[in-house]
Design an enzyme around this catalytic site. Structure first.
Site, short mmCIF file in Angstrom:
data_model
loop_
_atom_site.label_atom_id
_atom_site.label_comp_id
_atom_site.label_asym_id
_atom_site.label_seq_id
_atom_site.Cartn_x
_atom_site.Cartn_y
_atom_site.Cartn_z
N LEU A 148 -6.81 7.83 -0.72
CA LEU A 148 -6.46 6.42 -0.71
C LEU A 148 -7.35 5.78 0.34
O LEU A 148 -7.22 6.05 1.54
CB LEU A 148 -4.98 6.25 -0.36
CG LEU A 148 -4.46 4.83 -0.13
CD1 LEU A 148 -4.63 3.97 -1.37
CD2 LEU A 148 -2.99 4.86 0.29
N SER A 149 -8.29 4.93 -0.09
CA SER A 149 -9.34 4.44 0.81
C SER A 149 -8.77 3.57 1.92
O SER A 149 -7.71 2.95 1.79
CB SER A 149 -10.37 3.65 0.01
OG SER A 149 -10.97 4.45 -0.98
N ALA A 150 -9.51 3.52 3.03
CA ALA A 150 -9.11 2.70 4.17
C ALA A 150 -9.13 1.23 3.78
O ALA A 150 -10.05 0.76 3.11
CB ALA A 150 -10.06 2.93 5.35
N TYR B 159 -17.62 6.85 1.36
CA TYR B 159 -16.70 7.24 0.29
C TYR B 159 -17.06 8.64 -0.19
O TYR B 159 -18.18 9.12 0.00
CB TYR B 159 -16.81 6.28 -0.90
CG TYR B 159 -16.01 5.00 -0.76
CD1 TYR B 159 -14.86 4.80 -1.53
CD2 TYR B 159 -16.40 4.00 0.12
CE1 TYR B 159 -14.13 3.62 -1.42
CE2 TYR B 159 -15.68 2.83 0.24
CZ TYR B 159 -14.54 2.64 -0.54
OH TYR B 159 -13.82 1.48 -0.42
N ARG C 24 0.81 -1.21 0.00
CA ARG C 24 0.00 0.00 0.00
C ARG C 24 0.85 1.27 0.00
O ARG C 24 0.42 2.31 -0.53
CB ARG C 24 -0.94 -0.01 1.21
CG ARG C 24 -1.99 1.12 1.22
CD ARG C 24 -2.94 0.93 2.37
NE ARG C 24 -4.03 1.91 2.37
CZ ARG C 24 -4.18 2.87 3.28
NH1 ARG C 24 -3.33 2.97 4.28
NH2 ARG C 24 -5.20 3.71 3.21
#
Length: 368
Positions: A92-94, A237, A35
């Site tokens: 940047l999504s969890a 989101y 990541r």
């Protein structure tokens, strides 16, 4: 590299222990796509200070392998991220939310996948591991965001097809798709996604109609050109740009004032099932609660109407203001108690059918 491996192992272990990560292919994809390759040089979760990779590499890696979204853009790029001020418009999504949607998607090798909202490119890279990069098309409306994603993906050794397009339109030249995956929330499922997905194909997206909670939705496309599915959990989101909700404004129209015995917090704090019921009864209406110390105001607004209901400690009745063509507070109260009469069904009892005419929310069974 050892620090990265240890942190990645710890992230995978936490996601598995919390019940988010249950599928071995998704676990393998997480391990195969570090990541930190998709984290900008200055990492910021939206809380606290910004962490610079150059001056504090250990804390930067901690953020990269934590379970928080990392903000990557403000105000569609118009505001410098270093200011920390503005609307969050890309991230940047969890990891937990990414894993949850990927497991709902149930991707197999060889599936043709449309990824809506490239963002940093991390999800496109994970999908490439699951389906094969040659089978993944990722669309992003913002050219600068797409350019950065391309650099990130190159560093990660992944090469899905990247396009600068409006994700609401899908990408017809790549159809039919087996899977459609959205990394932005929608208030309405674009019918183009249904049209471009083969019968039996799956669409997974964050669903945020604007009334309270937002939700995960998993749809299966039917041979008749519709899609049907259920709400499976919570998902938060950023909105698709073309479907962003209007913000509250200082409305100038004259309001009708009244009082109510119903505590505004009853509606404002209602669970996700109630939010779906009220949202279905008031399409296009947004609801948000505002705290001011121990006071609370519930705001309701849509294109043609608005309402507020105010809670104050010690009062037996509460002030209501309503204006426009619809009495939004009255309608919301009616929808809430209709939900109560139905024995307060939870989110998992609600579903949605998507047709060319729009989304149709239902309880327990689809409405024909």
């Amino acid at each position: 590299m050892e620090d990265v491996t240890q942190r990645l192992d710890a992230l995978v272990a936490r996601l598995a222990a919390a019940g988010w990560l249950t599928q071995e292919p998704v676990r393998a994809a997480l391990r195969g796509v570090p990541r930190h390759l998709f984290v900008p040089p200055v990492a910021w979760t939206g809380d606290g200070g910004r962490v610079h990779r150059r001056t504090d590499p250990e804390r930067w890696l901690d953020l990269a392998y934590g379970d928080d979204a990392i903000i990557t853009q403000l105000d569609d790029g118009a505001t410098d991220l270093d200011t920390g001020q503005g609307r969050f418009t890309s991230s940047l999504s969890a990891p937990s939310t990414v894993v949850s949607l990927l497991e709902l998607l149930d991707v197999e090798p060889g599936h043709r996948v449309l990824d809506v909202g490239t963002g940093t490119g991390w999800t496109a890279a994970l999908l490439s591991r699951l389906a094969g990069a040659e089978n993944v098309t990722s669309v992003e409306i913002d050219p600068q965001v797409s350019e950065r994603a391309a650099a990130n993906l190159k560093a990660a050794g992944c090469s899905p097809r990247l396009l600068v397009e409006d994700g609401a339109q899908g990408w017809a030249p790549g159809a039919p798709y087996d899977r459609v995956h959205a990394t932005c929330a929608v208030a309405r499922v674009p019918y183009a996604w249904v049209e471009q997905t083969r019968p039996g194909g799956v669409i997974v997206a964050p669903y945020d109609p604007g009334f309270g909670s937002s939700h995960e939705v998993r749809l299966v496309v039917l041979p008749d050109g519709t899609a049907i599915g259920r709400f499976t959990g919570y998902a938060s989101y950023m909105m698709m740009r073309s479907q962003r909700h209007p913000e509250w404004d200082d409305f100038l129209s004259e309001a009708t004032r009244s009082t109510t015995f119903v505590d505004p917090r009853t509606l404002g704090y209602a669970p996700a099932g109630a939010d779906l019921a009220m949202g279905a009864a008031l399409p296009g209406v947004r609801a948000r609660g505002i705290h001011d110390g121990d006071r609370y105001t519930l705001r309701l607004w849509g294109p043609d109407s608005w309402a507020t209901a105010r809670y104050e400690p010690g009062r037996e009745v509460y002030e209501v203001e309503q204006a426009g063509s619809r009495a939004l507070w009255d309608l919301a109260v009616s929808a809430y108690f209709a939900w109560v009469v139905q024995r307060s069904p939870g989110r998992d009892r609600f579903g949605v059918t998507v047709t060319p005419d729009g989304d149709h929310i239902w309880l327990d069974q689809p409405v024909n």
